[in-house]
Design a protein around this motif. Structure first.
Motif, short mmCIF file in Angstrom:
data_model
loop_
_atom_site.label_atom_id
_atom_site.label_comp_id
_atom_site.label_asym_id
_atom_site.label_seq_id
_atom_site.Cartn_x
_atom_site.Cartn_y
_atom_site.Cartn_z
N GLU A 35 0.84 -1.21 0.00
CA GLU A 35 0.00 0.00 0.00
C GLU A 35 0.88 1.26 0.00
N SER A 36 2.00 1.20 0.72
CA SER A 36 2.87 2.38 0.79
C SER A 36 3.55 2.71 -0.54
N ASP A 37 3.47 1.79 -1.52
CA ASP A 37 4.04 2.05 -2.85
C ASP A 37 3.15 2.96 -3.70
N LEU A 38 1.90 3.15 -3.30
CA LEU A 38 0.94 3.78 -4.21
C LEU A 38 1.37 5.16 -4.73
N PRO A 39 1.86 6.08 -3.89
CA PRO A 39 2.27 7.38 -4.44
C PRO A 39 3.38 7.23 -5.49
N GLU A 40 4.36 6.38 -5.21
CA GLU A 40 5.47 6.18 -6.15
C GLU A 40 4.99 5.45 -7.41
N LEU A 41 4.04 4.55 -7.22
CA LEU A 41 3.48 3.84 -8.37
C LEU A 41 2.77 4.82 -9.31
N CYS A 42 2.05 5.76 -8.73
CA CYS A 42 1.38 6.80 -9.53
C CYS A 42 2.41 7.63 -10.28
N LEU A 44 5.44 6.76 -11.14
CA LEU A 44 6.04 5.92 -12.18
C LEU A 44 5.09 5.79 -13.38
N ASP A 45 3.83 5.54 -13.10
CA ASP A 45 2.84 5.37 -14.17
C ASP A 45 2.75 6.65 -15.02
N GLU A 46 2.78 7.82 -14.34
CA GLU A 46 2.74 9.09 -15.06
C GLU A 46 4.02 9.32 -15.86
N GLU A 47 5.15 8.94 -15.27
CA GLU A 47 6.44 9.10 -15.97
C GLU A 47 6.43 8.33 -17.28
N VAL A 48 5.92 7.10 -17.25
CA VAL A 48 5.99 6.26 -18.45
C VAL A 48 4.80 6.52 -19.38
N PHE A 49 3.61 6.59 -18.84
CA PHE A 49 2.42 6.62 -19.70
C PHE A 49 1.85 8.01 -19.93
N GLN A 50 2.35 9.00 -19.18
CA GLN A 50 1.99 10.41 -19.37
C GLN A 50 0.48 10.61 -19.47
N GLU A 51 -0.02 11.08 -20.62
CA GLU A 51 -1.44 11.46 -20.67
C GLU A 51 -2.39 10.28 -20.58
N VAL A 52 -1.86 9.06 -20.76
CA VAL A 52 -2.74 7.90 -20.61
C VAL A 52 -2.46 7.14 -19.30
N ALA A 53 -1.80 7.81 -18.37
CA ALA A 53 -1.55 7.19 -17.05
C ALA A 53 -2.89 7.01 -16.33
N TYR A 54 -2.92 6.01 -15.44
CA TYR A 54 -4.11 5.82 -14.63
C TYR A 54 -4.25 6.97 -13.63
N PRO A 55 -5.48 7.48 -13.45
CA PRO A 55 -5.68 8.46 -12.37
C PRO A 55 -5.38 7.79 -11.02
N ALA A 56 -4.93 8.59 -10.06
CA ALA A 56 -4.53 8.05 -8.75
C ALA A 56 -5.65 7.25 -8.10
#
Ligand code: COA
Length: 182
Positions: A35-42, A44-56
């Motif tokens: 669970e503590s990974d969630l902010p970093e996961l968000c 990372l997802d934004e870094e790689v997928f940018q405009e198609v990243a999953y919303p938090a």
């Protein structure tokens, strides 16, 4: 390719309690997400997928539902360098890969393949018989990786689904049958 063979420290029955280490990739471990990974996961997802990243909020809920099939590559001190997420329907035992990425600086070292191999091993162990995913038809790197793992286009039309994610957002659907353990 990994510079050295992956050290198989993981015990599959213990759900990667002992994380797999990647000696050729610095201090990197493959483990189940927390669970503590969630902010970093968000991030990372934004870094790689940018405009198609999953919303938090969606990542949060995907974590709530599918945490045991959410694996991360952890560089230490909470820095993540990749992840894979599979979502499985409870009734039909079908699963979808909903996310796979490795950060740009860590690509071409076999890490994407390891994330996929590990999640497929777990899915098969957990009784999943069919895994599907969508990929952008021009995403050659991902398609070559998936095909090398045995994924094939889901017919008809060679898996091509026009406007799958909205106007102009075509996707190809690939599918892999997982043989049952006897
Ligand atoms: C797709 C992705 C996860 C691959 O991760 P990776 O760690 O670089 O992949 P690997 O090093 O494990 O490579 C595995 C295979 O994929 C293929 N591949 C990966 N990158 C490639 C590239 N740039 N060009 C051609 N083939 C490539 C090759 O077949 C490779 O096998 P090989 O090394 O024996 O030739 C990574 O490129 C990524 O995060 N891309 C952005 C996000 C994305 O597209 N995700 C998939 C969405 S469906």
């Amino acid at each position: 390719m990994t510079a050295e063979p992956l050290e198989r420290a993981l015990d599959r029955h213990e759900h990667l309690m002992e994380p797999a280490r990647f000696p050729g990739s610095g201090r990197l471990v493959l483990r189940t997400a927390r669970e503590s990974d969630l902010p970093e996961l968000c991030r990372l997802d934004e870094e790689v997928f940018q405009e198609v990243a999953y919303p938090a909020f969606l990542l949060r809920q995907l974590y709530d539902m599918y945490a045991e099939h959410l694996l991360v590559l952890d560089e230490g001190e909470g820095h993540l360098r990749g992840y894979v997420l599979a979502a499985t329907t409870g009734l039909s035992r079908d699963s979808w890969i909903l996310g796979l990425c490795v950060t740009r600086d860590r690509r071409r070292h076999g890490l994407g393949r390891e994330l996929m191999r590990e999640i497929l091993t777990r899915l098969r162990r957990d009784g999943v018989e069919q895994v599907r995913l969508t990929v952008e038809p021009a995403n050659r790197a991902a398609i070559l990786l998936y095909r090398s793992l045995g994924f094939r286009p889901e017919q008809p039309d060679d898996g091509l689904r026009r406007d799958y994610f909205g106007p102009g957002l075509d996707r190809q659907i690939l599918r892999l049958e997982l043989p049952r353990d006897h």
